[in-house]
Design an enzyme around this catalytic site. Structure first.
Site, PDB file in Angstrom:
ATOM      1  N   GLU A 174      70.813  21.568  38.586  1.00  0.00           N
ATOM      2  CA  GLU A 174      72.201  21.063  37.981  1.00  0.00           C
ATOM      3  C   GLU A 174      73.171  20.602  38.994  1.00  0.00           C
ATOM      4  O   GLU A 174      72.770  20.977  40.303  1.00  0.00           O
ATOM      5  CB  GLU A 174      73.021  22.305  37.156  1.00  0.00           C
ATOM      6  CG  GLU A 174      72.386  22.492  36.053  1.00  0.00           C
ATOM      7  CD  GLU A 174      72.308  21.594  34.842  1.00  0.00           C
ATOM      8  OE1 GLU A 174      73.401  20.935  34.848  1.00  0.00           O
ATOM      9  OE2 GLU A 174      71.442  21.621  34.039  1.00  0.00           O
ATOM     10  N   ARG A 224      70.269  12.348  23.432  1.00  0.00           N
ATOM     11  CA  ARG A 224      69.559  11.542  24.392  1.00  0.00           C
ATOM     12  C   ARG A 224      67.920  11.314  23.981  1.00  0.00           C
ATOM     13  O   ARG A 224      67.528  12.591  23.411  1.00  0.00           O
ATOM     14  CB  ARG A 224      69.575  12.370  25.892  1.00  0.00           C
ATOM     15  CG  ARG A 224      71.150  12.555  26.406  1.00  0.00           C
ATOM     16  CD  ARG A 224      71.134  13.509  27.688  1.00  0.00           C
ATOM     17  NE  ARG A 224      70.650  14.764  27.397  1.00  0.00           N
ATOM     18  CZ  ARG A 224      70.693  15.747  28.142  1.00  0.00           C
ATOM     19  NH1 ARG A 224      71.054  15.595  29.204  1.00  0.00           N
ATOM     20  NH2 ARG A 224      70.326  16.991  27.810  1.00  0.00           N
ATOM     21  N   ARG A 242      66.633  11.544  28.469  1.00  0.00           N
ATOM     22  CA  ARG A 242      66.438  12.931  29.087  1.00  0.00           C
ATOM     23  C   ARG A 242      64.875  13.146  29.482  1.00  0.00           C
ATOM     24  O   ARG A 242      64.021  12.990  28.572  1.00  0.00           O
ATOM     25  CB  ARG A 242      66.823  14.048  28.072  1.00  0.00           C
ATOM     26  CG  ARG A 242      66.828  15.706  28.695  1.00  0.00           C
ATOM     27  CD  ARG A 242      67.442  15.768  29.845  1.00  0.00           C
ATOM     28  NE  ARG A 242      67.138  17.080  30.091  1.00  0.00           N
ATOM     29  CZ  ARG A 242      66.030  17.793  30.748  1.00  0.00           C
ATOM     30  NH1 ARG A 242      65.116  17.309  31.055  1.00  0.00           N
ATOM     31  NH2 ARG A 242      66.312  19.021  30.964  1.00  0.00           N
TER      32      ARG A 242
END
Length: 170
Positions: A63, A98, A55
């Site tokens: 998004e 992540r 990430r």
């Protein structure tokens, strides 16, 4: 009885061999190959035979259903897909497990910063106080590049919040 015992011993050996740790432990920072780009700020990097989900630190990209999401993903793919990269991280992980880090190309290009510079990501001020990212965002905004060309662009964290309030209750 002997057959049953042999079968159990065999399955125990198979089970143990499947769970052996044969991969080299991950050290930080690390190098690997970008093998997938989930979206503008989430990548899969293959390192020592293991797939690591990264990430990107300091930033938040649109998004999937937001304007400029596809462009952010494509920009990232053009920059680093299939390339060997350095993942600058201290090993911290987010709530989805992540690894949080910066992706650096062999020529020294910082993918995280390029996304902000080109208007495909916001500086994620909730999690970053890095002034370089703040300045890159301000410059992109001033030049109206990428998502900053859209006067009604909505930051991903605001978009997620609005969507979560409109989801049906269960």
């Amino acid at each position: 009885m002997k057959t049953f015992l042999k079968a159990n011993i065999l399955s125990l050996c198979l089970f143990a061999s499947c769970h052996e740790k044969t991969a080299t432990p991950l050290t930080f920072p690390f190098e690997g190959k970008v093998v997938a780009i989930n979206d503008g700020d989430t990548y899969k990097v293959l390192c020592n035979g293991n797939l690591q989900t990264i990430r990107l630190a300091h930033i938040d990209c649109p998004e999937r259903k937001q304007p400029f999401a596809a462009q952010a993903k494509q920009f990232a793919a053009d920059l680093c897909f299939g390339k060997n990269v350095l993942v600058k991280t201290d090993g911290k992980r987010d709530r989805y497990k992540r690894i949080i880090g910066e992706i650096i190309l062999p020529d020294g290009t910082n993918v995280n910063k390029e996304l902000v510079r080109n208007g495909f990501a916001w500086h994620y001020k909730k999690y970053s106080t890095d002034t370089v990212y703040a300045n890159l965002e301000a410059a992109a905004h001033r030049l109206q590049v990428g998502l900053w060309a859209d006067k009604e662009s909505i930051a991903p964290w605001e978009w997620r919040f609005k969507r979560s309030r409109h989801l049906p209750r269960q």
